[in-house]
Motif scaffolding. Structure first.
Motif, PDB file in Angstrom:
ATOM      1  N   LYS A 212      12.132  22.373  -5.041  1.00  0.00           N
ATOM      2  CA  LYS A 212      13.217  22.321  -4.067  1.00  0.00           C
ATOM      3  C   LYS A 212      13.112  21.067  -3.204  1.00  0.00           C
ATOM      4  N   ALA A 213      11.894  20.727  -2.795  1.00  0.00           N
ATOM      5  CA  ALA A 213      11.700  19.538  -1.962  1.00  0.00           C
ATOM      6  C   ALA A 213      12.093  18.274  -2.712  1.00  0.00           C
ATOM      7  N   VAL A 214      11.678  18.172  -3.962  1.00  0.00           N
ATOM      8  CA  VAL A 214      11.990  16.989  -4.762  1.00  0.00           C
ATOM      9  C   VAL A 214      13.491  16.845  -4.963  1.00  0.00           C
ATOM     10  N   GLU A 215      14.169  17.976  -5.165  1.00  0.00           N
ATOM     11  CA  GLU A 215      15.607  17.938  -5.409  1.00  0.00           C
ATOM     12  C   GLU A 215      16.414  17.679  -4.135  1.00  0.00           C
ATOM     13  N   GLU A 216      15.902  18.124  -2.989  1.00  0.00           N
ATOM     14  CA  GLU A 216      16.682  18.041  -1.763  1.00  0.00           C
ATOM     15  C   GLU A 216      16.364  16.829  -0.891  1.00  0.00           C
ATOM     16  N   TYR A 217      15.154  16.269  -1.022  1.00  0.00           N
ATOM     17  CA  TYR A 217      14.781  15.133  -0.186  1.00  0.00           C
ATOM     18  C   TYR A 217      14.907  13.828  -0.971  1.00  0.00           C
ATOM     19  N   GLY A 218      15.876  13.022  -0.575  1.00  0.00           N
ATOM     20  CA  GLY A 218      16.096  11.759  -1.272  1.00  0.00           C
ATOM     21  C   GLY A 218      15.138  10.674  -0.786  1.00  0.00           C
ATOM     22  N   GLY A 219      15.124   9.576  -1.502  1.00  0.00           N
ATOM     23  CA  GLY A 219      14.260   8.460  -1.145  1.00  0.00           C
ATOM     24  C   GLY A 219      14.938   7.526  -0.150  1.00  0.00           C
ATOM     25  N   PHE A 220      14.238   6.432   0.191  1.00  0.00           N
ATOM     26  CA  PHE A 220      14.711   5.484   1.182  1.00  0.00           C
ATOM     27  C   PHE A 220      14.828   4.084   0.587  1.00  0.00           C
TER      28      PHE A 220
ATOM     29  N   ASP B  45      -7.293  19.992   4.756  1.00  0.00           N
ATOM     30  CA  ASP B  45      -7.473  21.283   4.106  1.00  0.00           C
ATOM     31  C   ASP B  45      -6.189  22.087   4.259  1.00  0.00           C
ATOM     32  N   GLN B  46      -5.181  21.753   3.421  1.00  0.00           N
ATOM     33  CA  GLN B  46      -3.896  22.417   3.487  1.00  0.00           C
ATOM     34  C   GLN B  46      -3.636  23.226   2.220  1.00  0.00           C
ATOM     35  N   THR B  47      -2.903  24.331   2.379  1.00  0.00           N
ATOM     36  CA  THR B  47      -2.569  25.178   1.239  1.00  0.00           C
ATOM     37  C   THR B  47      -1.480  24.519   0.405  1.00  0.00           C
ATOM     38  N   ALA B  48      -1.705  24.434  -0.890  1.00  0.00           N
ATOM     39  CA  ALA B  48      -0.705  23.828  -1.779  1.00  0.00           C
ATOM     40  C   ALA B  48       0.560  24.669  -1.805  1.00  0.00           C
ATOM     41  N   SER B  49       1.711  24.008  -1.896  1.00  0.00           N
ATOM     42  CA  SER B  49       2.992  24.702  -1.967  1.00  0.00           C
ATOM     43  C   SER B  49       3.190  25.321  -3.339  1.00  0.00           C
ATOM     44  N   THR B  50       4.091  26.284  -3.415  1.00  0.00           N
ATOM     45  CA  THR B  50       4.391  26.909  -4.695  1.00  0.00           C
ATOM     46  C   THR B  50       5.239  25.964  -5.537  1.00  0.00           C
ATOM     47  N   ALA B  51       5.376  26.274  -6.804  1.00  0.00           N
ATOM     48  CA  ALA B  51       6.179  25.450  -7.698  1.00  0.00           C
ATOM     49  C   ALA B  51       7.632  25.403  -7.231  1.00  0.00           C
ATOM     50  N   ASP B  52       8.165  26.534  -6.795  1.00  0.00           N
ATOM     51  CA  ASP B  52       9.548  26.570  -6.326  1.00  0.00           C
ATOM     52  C   ASP B  52       9.734  25.694  -5.088  1.00  0.00           C
ATOM     53  N   GLN B  53       8.785  25.741  -4.164  1.00  0.00           N
ATOM     54  CA  GLN B  53       8.875  24.933  -2.953  1.00  0.00           C
ATOM     55  C   GLN B  53       8.832  23.445  -3.286  1.00  0.00           C
TER      56      GLN B  53
ATOM     57  N   TRP C 134       0.868  -1.182   0.000  1.00  0.00           N
ATOM     58  CA  TRP C 134       0.000   0.000   0.000  1.00  0.00           C
ATOM     59  C   TRP C 134       0.899   1.224   0.000  1.00  0.00           C
ATOM     60  N   TYR C 135       0.673   2.153  -0.916  1.00  0.00           N
ATOM     61  CA  TYR C 135       1.571   3.294  -1.030  1.00  0.00           C
ATOM     62  C   TYR C 135       0.858   4.525  -1.565  1.00  0.00           C
ATOM     63  N   THR C 136       1.471   5.667  -1.312  1.00  0.00           N
ATOM     64  CA  THR C 136       0.994   6.919  -1.886  1.00  0.00           C
ATOM     65  C   THR C 136       1.954   7.314  -2.997  1.00  0.00           C
ATOM     66  N   SER C 137       1.454   8.044  -3.969  1.00  0.00           N
ATOM     67  CA  SER C 137       2.246   8.388  -5.139  1.00  0.00           C
ATOM     68  C   SER C 137       2.140   9.879  -5.437  1.00  0.00           C
ATOM     69  N   LEU C 138       3.278  10.498  -5.742  1.00  0.00           N
ATOM     70  CA  LEU C 138       3.326  11.894  -6.179  1.00  0.00           C
ATOM     71  C   LEU C 138       3.625  11.905  -7.669  1.00  0.00           C
ATOM     72  N   PHE C 139       2.862  12.699  -8.415  1.00  0.00           N
ATOM     73  CA  PHE C 139       3.037  12.660  -9.871  1.00  0.00           C
ATOM     74  C   PHE C 139       2.659  13.991 -10.485  1.00  0.00           C
ATOM     75  N   GLY C 140       3.499  14.484 -11.397  1.00  0.00           N
ATOM     76  CA  GLY C 140       3.175  15.712 -12.117  1.00  0.00           C
ATOM     77  C   GLY C 140       4.420  16.492 -12.467  1.00  0.00           C
ATOM     78  N   LEU C 141       4.218  17.698 -12.968  1.00  0.00           N
ATOM     79  CA  LEU C 141       5.311  18.592 -13.343  1.00  0.00           C
ATOM     80  C   LEU C 141       5.314  19.797 -12.416  1.00  0.00           C
ATOM     81  N   SER C 142       6.471  20.057 -11.828  1.00  0.00           N
ATOM     82  CA  SER C 142       6.611  21.208 -10.950  1.00  0.00           C
ATOM     83  C   SER C 142       7.303  22.330 -11.706  1.00  0.00           C
TER      84      SER C 142
END
Length: 278
Positions: A266-274, A255-263, A204-212
């Motif tokens: 940056k998260a995708v580039e700086e946070y590695g996987g496990f 009900d959370q505010t979506a992050s900006t494209a830059d945020q 069971w997993y969650t998936s992030l997908f799209g263009l930032s």
């Protein structure tokens, strides 16, 4: 998004199971005022259309021949509270030449660890690159099914129409100034059956997908899936004989505010996987 036996995945990223969410007053990717309702509706229809197309492609590729476990009534298969806790087993520390975790233990825990890591690899952006995809399939699938899976996944991931709808080039790359995001994050695993050299594991997993990116028409979204892997012991490691993906279970979104494209970029580039271990 992740794939199956006679042909589906990029259920790349295969997003679904959407809940109603309050959007911020400003565009989360640019800070500009919201577009008129008519324009927003058109954008929403476009995004939904891309998602549906992607899910259909991946579902076809991930379709498996093994029977579904949804109808199982054997209460003995239900996990106990202790079985859902972390085992404490350390992740494998070896990787193949493709950078994929390998060398899993010949146990049920080893099979679950393998399935979790395989879900991550099969849900990665590398699956949209032909060379990387071929290396992944050769490394993860059993030799007797690898060629067939290769063909099915090539059809699912390489269609120019699909890549265009996602916003990628024909080579599976993101347009200049944008970052392609495709990540699978396992939440849990479950063994539904096992033998001396076989195991059926659900992930069971969650998936992030799209263009930032500021110009992205397909912003990064979240979706939830469960993939069932039929594994067998071959070549001194667990290999996939077949895999089948379905949507959910899907939690209620906050009900959370979506992050900006830059945020997001940056998260995708700086946070590695496990590397995952059961």
């Amino acid at each position: 998004m992740n794939p199956g036996d006679d042909g589906s995945y990029p259920d790349y990223d295969s997003p679904t199971g959407q809940t109603r969410t309050r959007l911020p007053d400003n565009d989360p990717y640019g800070g500009a005022p919201r577009r008129p309702t008519r324009s927003s509706s058109r954008s929403l229809v476009t995004v939904v259309g891309v998602v549906v197309l992607l899910i259909a492609a991946i579902a076809f590729a991930n379709r498996g021949d093994h029977p579904s476990t949804d109808t199982a009534s054997d209460k003995g298969n239900r996990p106990t509270p202790s079985s859902t806790a972390a085992s404490g087993t350390r992740p494998v520390d070896t990787k193949s030449t493709t950078g994929i975790p390998s060398g899993f233990a010949h146990t049920e825990q080893g099979a679950q660890s393998a399935a979790a890591n395989y879900a991550v690899v099969l849900g990665s952006a590398d699956m949209f690159n032909t060379t990387r995809r071929h290396a992944i399939v050769d490394a993860l699938y059993a030799p007797d099914v690898a060629a067939a899976r290769q063909s099915a996944l090539d059809s699912a991931y390489s269609g120019e129409k699909l890549l265009s709808n996602i916003g990628l080039t024909k080579d599976g790359a993101a347009p200049e100034g944008q970052t392609f995001v495709s990540r699978a994050i396992p939440v849990g695993t479950k063994v539904t059956s096992s033998g001396a050299d076989t195991a059926t594991v659900e992930v069971w997993y969650t998936s992030l997908f799209g263009l930032s990116g500021d110009a992205s028409k397909n912003p990064v979204t979240e979706s939830w899936y469960t993939t069932t892997y039929l594994l067998k012991w071959a070549g001194n490691d667990w290999k996939i004989s077949s895999d089948q993906q379905k949507e959910g279970p899907v939690p209620v979104g906050r009900d959370q505010t979506a992050s900006t494209a830059d945020q997001m970029t940056k998260a995708v580039e700086e946070y590695g996987g496990f590397t995952y271990a059961r």
